[in-house]
Scaffold this motif. Structure first.
Motif, PDB file in Angstrom:
ATOM      1  N   ASN A  21      24.643 -70.262  13.882  1.00  0.00           N
ATOM      2  CA  ASN A  21      25.164 -71.306  13.201  1.00  0.00           C
ATOM      3  C   ASN A  21      23.903 -71.297  11.844  1.00  0.00           C
ATOM      4  N   ARG A  22      24.105 -72.145  10.782  1.00  0.00           N
ATOM      5  CA  ARG A  22      23.245 -72.533   9.809  1.00  0.00           C
ATOM      6  C   ARG A  22      22.384 -73.867  10.179  1.00  0.00           C
ATOM      7  N   GLY A  23      22.801 -74.420  11.210  1.00  0.00           N
ATOM      8  CA  GLY A  23      22.163 -75.626  11.824  1.00  0.00           C
ATOM      9  C   GLY A  23      22.580 -75.894  13.105  1.00  0.00           C
ATOM     10  N   SER A  24      21.875 -77.118  13.891  1.00  0.00           N
ATOM     11  CA  SER A  24      22.171 -77.456  15.270  1.00  0.00           C
ATOM     12  C   SER A  24      22.953 -78.475  15.520  1.00  0.00           C
ATOM     13  N   SER A  25      23.372 -78.959  14.282  1.00  0.00           N
ATOM     14  CA  SER A  25      24.203 -80.299  14.358  1.00  0.00           C
ATOM     15  C   SER A  25      25.008 -80.397  13.062  1.00  0.00           C
ATOM     16  N   GLY A  26      26.344 -81.251  13.270  1.00  0.00           N
ATOM     17  CA  GLY A  26      27.250 -81.834  12.270  1.00  0.00           C
ATOM     18  C   GLY A  26      27.868 -80.506  11.950  1.00  0.00           C
ATOM     19  N   VAL A  27      28.329 -80.473  10.472  1.00  0.00           N
ATOM     20  CA  VAL A  27      28.939 -79.385   9.856  1.00  0.00           C
ATOM     21  C   VAL A  27      28.161 -77.908   9.921  1.00  0.00           C
ATOM     22  N   ASN A  28      26.936 -78.197  10.049  1.00  0.00           N
ATOM     23  CA  ASN A  28      26.354 -77.140  10.130  1.00  0.00           C
ATOM     24  C   ASN A  28      26.695 -75.947  11.399  1.00  0.00           C
ATOM     25  N   LEU A  29      27.437 -76.624  12.461  1.00  0.00           N
ATOM     26  CA  LEU A  29      27.510 -75.952  13.612  1.00  0.00           C
ATOM     27  C   LEU A  29      28.734 -74.880  13.139  1.00  0.00           C
ATOM     28  N   ASP A  30      29.655 -75.374  12.152  1.00  0.00           N
ATOM     29  CA  ASP A  30      30.798 -74.685  11.818  1.00  0.00           C
ATOM     30  C   ASP A  30      30.564 -73.887  10.442  1.00  0.00           C
TER      31      ASP A  30
END
Length: 206
Positions: A21-30
């Motif tokens: 994932n490009r991040g650890s929370s929110g839309v970044n998880l998708d």
């Protein structure tokens, strides 16, 4: 297989690659993110919602031996769009393609800026450069030939078929060629073959 799970490949000393994932929370998880490293430094990043880049050497498309930063090689018959197609799909006052060379180069007649090389076996009337403009306010949306350079070196302004070294064609009532400068302009006609240089107006004999 769940939110926040990454696939990481390591050597004994460094992380080599990460896919996750490009991040650890929110839309970044998708949103997917891939990075590859050389001795701990990012050289390839593919970010589905951010900046992507290649910074580890030359990039080849259609070739395994790229000879420059970006090397595109195609063996297929070209289409009307060419091998590389760049389209600005929105109204803008910015250029679609911007070439900028910095530094103090250009010495000793070297090639600098833009170099176009064409190999062919025709009669030389192929177009080395052709600029077409479409403007509904000027010509009803019909393609208008602005500038042409043929393989044999003839240049056309306002025409795609120059008949001489330089052919200027215009349909404007007051169209023509204007030469201006900060000092009195000078005009020279020089013939190296020993013949007299001539002006021809309309169909009159020069």
């Amino acid at each position: 297989t769940g939110d926040g799970d990454d696939l990481i490949v390591n050597s004994a000393d460094y992380e080599l690659a990460l896919l996750g994932n490009r991040g650890s929370s929110g839309v970044n998880l998708d949103q997917a993110y891939l990075r590859m490293k050389a001795e701990g430094v990012n050289t390839i990043v593919l970010d589905t919602a951010g900046s992507s880049y290649f910074n580890g050497g030359n990039v080849g498309i259609g070739t395994t031996s790229p000879s420059t930063d970006l090397h595109v090689l195609t063996g297929e018959a070209s289409t009307s769009f060419g091998s590389v197609y760049i389209k600005q799909n929105a109204a803008t006052n910015a250029p679609t393609l911007y070439l900028h060379q910095v530094g103090q180069g250009g010495n000793n007649n070297v090639n600098q800026g833009l170099l176009i090389k064409l190999d062919g076996n025709n009669n030389g009337t192929g177009k080395a450069i052709r600029v077409i403009s479409t403007n509904s306010n000027l010509n009803g949306g019909v393609d208008l030939d602005v500038f042409t350079v043929e393989n044999r070196g003839r240049v056309g302004i306002g025409t795609s078929s120059p008949s001489d070294a330089l052919t200027v064609s215009t349909s404007a009532v007051n169209g023509g060629v204007t030469v201006s400068g900060s000092t009195d302009p000078q005009y020279f006609l020089n013939s190296s073959g020993g013949n007299q240089a001539r002006f021809k107006i309309n169909d009159a004999t020069p």
